[in-house]
Design an enzyme around this catalytic site. Structure first.
Site, PDB file in Angstrom:
ATOM      1  CD  GLU A  99       0.125   0.343  -3.406  1.00  0.00           C
ATOM      2  OE1 GLU A  99      -0.880  -0.402  -3.045  1.00  0.00           O
ATOM      3  OE2 GLU A  99      -0.146   1.514  -3.585  1.00  0.00           O
ATOM      4  CG  ASP A 156      -2.506  -2.837  -3.885  1.00  0.00           C
ATOM      5  OD1 ASP A 156      -3.156  -2.569  -4.830  1.00  0.00           O
ATOM      6  OD2 ASP A 156      -2.685  -2.263  -2.625  1.00  0.00           O
ATOM      7  CG  HIS A 189      -8.678   2.050  -1.995  1.00  0.00           C
ATOM      8  ND1 HIS A 189      -8.591   1.920  -3.500  1.00  0.00           N
ATOM      9  CD2 HIS A 189      -7.329   1.444  -1.803  1.00  0.00           C
ATOM     10  CE1 HIS A 189      -7.584   1.352  -4.123  1.00  0.00           C
ATOM     11  NE2 HIS A 189      -6.617   0.933  -2.948  1.00  0.00           N
TER      12      HIS A 189
END
Length: 262
Positions: free
Chosen positions: A151, A177, A47
């Site tokens: 996740e 998640d 990310h």
């Protein structure tokens, strides 16, 4: 590999460890976080808005003070190879949803005969060729931490299979998640999400694996209790707050306190 993995050694001694996340492509932020006393720093390439050329300097910034762990952007064999050659002492692989995927991740992280990691004697991890090769291979196979992040709905349903994969050190349980996968749209504090997280922690510990959990709060008073609870549940690896969380919460509080002073 020029030094022992301090995080691995701490876990072997029975200790718990706390770390934090860095998503901003800044070696200086990594250095600040590492020097504050955390045991590990997760450099988030999934990310974060940076690539390997920046990540390698982030690893350098963490190394003198804490253990650098890389969350890779994908489970590709080449991706794993490159971050380990760059000096990461562990990897977190996102979206692991089956036993076969976990096995492939472990294989890509270990040298033969334990796996299929590509071999090169002159990388940053070998001290640019200064490390004695056979000792480097043995140390890498013994010390690199491999963490599969569960996740997805498929990963949650197959967690009992994933945690038994030989060579897998831990599963990562991302509550945000997990909330998405369970249909709670980011409500990571929802009781059902917390209950599922506790269930996955117990599953990992029963299989002799560690559980990496996360607490997104930045308030020390809240985090103290939350980390203690996660440790009580069996999670000995807890990642708290993060650079974006800490910066935004701090600067927002400062801005609100100083806006239109009377």
């Amino acid at each position: 590999m020029t030094s022992a993995n301090r995080l691995r050694n701490a876990l072997r001694s029975g200790a718990s460890a706390t770390g934090s996340w860095v998503q901003i492509g800044s070696p200086e932020i990594c250095e600040i976080v590492a020097r504050c006393g955390f045991d590990f720093v997760i450099i988030d390439m999934e990310h974060g808005s940076f690539g390997l050329d920046v990540a390698v300097n982030m690893i350098r910034a963490v190394e003198p003070h804490a253990t650098p762990i890389l969350r890779v952007p994908d489970a590709g064999r080449t991706t794993i190879l490159k971050v380990l050659d760059a000096g990461a002492r562990g990897i977190i692989v996102p979206n692991v949803s089956s036993r076969a995927e976990a096995e492939a991740v472990v294989s890509a992280s270990r040298f033969a005969p334990l796996g299929t990691r590509g071999a090169c004697p002159a990388t940053r991890a070998t001290g640019h060729g200064l490390a004695e090769w056979s000792g480097f291979v043995a140390a890498s196979n013994d010390e690199i931490l491999v963490i599969a992040l569960i996740e997805t709905p498929e990963g949650v349903s197959r967690a009992a299979e994933i945690v038994t994969v030989p060579g897998l050190d831990a599963i990562g349980i991302g509550p945000f998640d997990l909330s998405q996968a369970m249909g709670y749209a980011g409500d990571w504090r929802h009781p059902a999400v917390q209950a599922k997280q506790a269930e996955l922690i117990a599953l990992a510990r029963e299989a002799g694996r560690e559980a990496l959990t996360a607490a997104f709060d930045s308030d020390p008073a809240i985090l103290s209790g939350r980390v203690a609870e996660l440790n009580r549940l069996g999670s000995r690896l807890v990642a708290v707050s993060g650079d974006r969380f800490a910066l935004t919460s701090t600067f927002r509080a400062i801005a609100m306190a100083t806006a239109n002073p009377t």
